[in-house]
Design a protein around this motif. Structure first.
Motif, short mmCIF file in Angstrom:
data_model
loop_
_atom_site.label_atom_id
_atom_site.label_comp_id
_atom_site.label_asym_id
_atom_site.label_seq_id
_atom_site.Cartn_x
_atom_site.Cartn_y
_atom_site.Cartn_z
N LEU A 198 0.82 -1.21 0.00
CA LEU A 198 0.00 0.00 0.00
C LEU A 198 0.85 1.26 0.00
CD1 LEU A 198 -2.75 -1.07 2.57
CD2 LEU A 198 -2.67 -1.45 0.11
N PRO A 203 -5.85 -5.17 -2.18
CA PRO A 203 -6.52 -3.94 -1.77
C PRO A 203 -7.22 -3.28 -2.94
CG PRO A 203 -4.18 -3.55 -2.01
CD PRO A 203 -4.38 -5.03 -2.20
N ALA A 262 -10.80 -4.40 0.68
CA ALA A 262 -9.89 -5.41 0.14
C ALA A 262 -10.69 -6.64 -0.25
CB ALA A 262 -8.82 -5.78 1.15
#
Length: 205
Positions: A111, A172, A179
């Motif tokens: 992320l 995600p 997610a």
């Protein structure tokens, strides 16, 4: 080709398995895309920090939010155990990242440079989070929750309520806190009561 991961439109990484002329043992070759062409990346310059004296095996590349990560096992020669490793690319070199004791990672989601999620041992149902400094263990629920998957009878019996959910991969949803995940629901019962079903799950906070 074994794996590929795109960091952006101008950067991507891939790993190929090559055989030398007359050779029977493959070697790993890392490739890097610079926005115009693919070029071989010489991992030997980063070798000692990432691989030590071993050779790369079973690699997996992950990328997201401008960051590239490598998870693999390193082989140290005949009669020895392979060891898991992780590394991140800092823009110039691949740098080793220390793994926790339970260090076989799967289902990695990148992320950000300091925001990595990875799944640990499926039987222990542990997720790990990297915050840029270290890994933190997050316990996942072992038991499946309603709606349950039907067993061999086509109905959810009392025994079926003991089924366990094994998460194998996570992805995600960009721009959200959501997610998706894939895995299986299984019941470790004896005889005809035992079953395993593939499932897709969605996480919404």
């Amino acid at each position: 080709m074994l794996d590929i991961a795109a960091v952006s439109q101008r950067e991507a990484w891939a790993i190929a398995e090559l055989y030398d002329t007359g050779g029977s043992v493959p070697r790993m070759q890392m490739l890097r895309f610079d926005g115009s062409r693919w070029q071989k990346y010489d991992l030997s310059s980063d070798r000692r920090a990432v691989l030590g004296s071993g050779t790369l095996g079973t690699p997996a590349l992950y990328a997201g939010a401008g960051s590239a990560w490598l998870f693999a096992r390193v082989h140290h020669g005949p009669g020895t155990y392979s060891t898991p490793i992780a590394a991140r690319f800092d823009g110039t070199h691949w740098l080793a990242v220390a793994l926790p004791k339970e260090s076989d990672m799967a289902g990695v989601a990148v992320l950000g440079p300091s925001d990595i999620w990875a799944l640990g041992n499926p039987k222990q149902q542990t997720a790990w989070h990297w915050d840029g400094r270290g890994w933190t263990a997050i316990r996942l629920p072992l038991e499946a929750r309603a709606p349950y998957v039907t067993g061999i009878t086509g109905k959810v019996t009392e025994v079926d309520r003991n089924q366990a959910f094994r998460l194998a991969e996570i992805a995600p949803v960009p721009g959200t806190d959501e997610a998706w995940g894939v895995g299986k629901v299984e019941l470790g019962a004896f005889g005809d009561a035992n079953f395993s079903r593939a499932v897709i799950v969605r996480y919404r906070p």
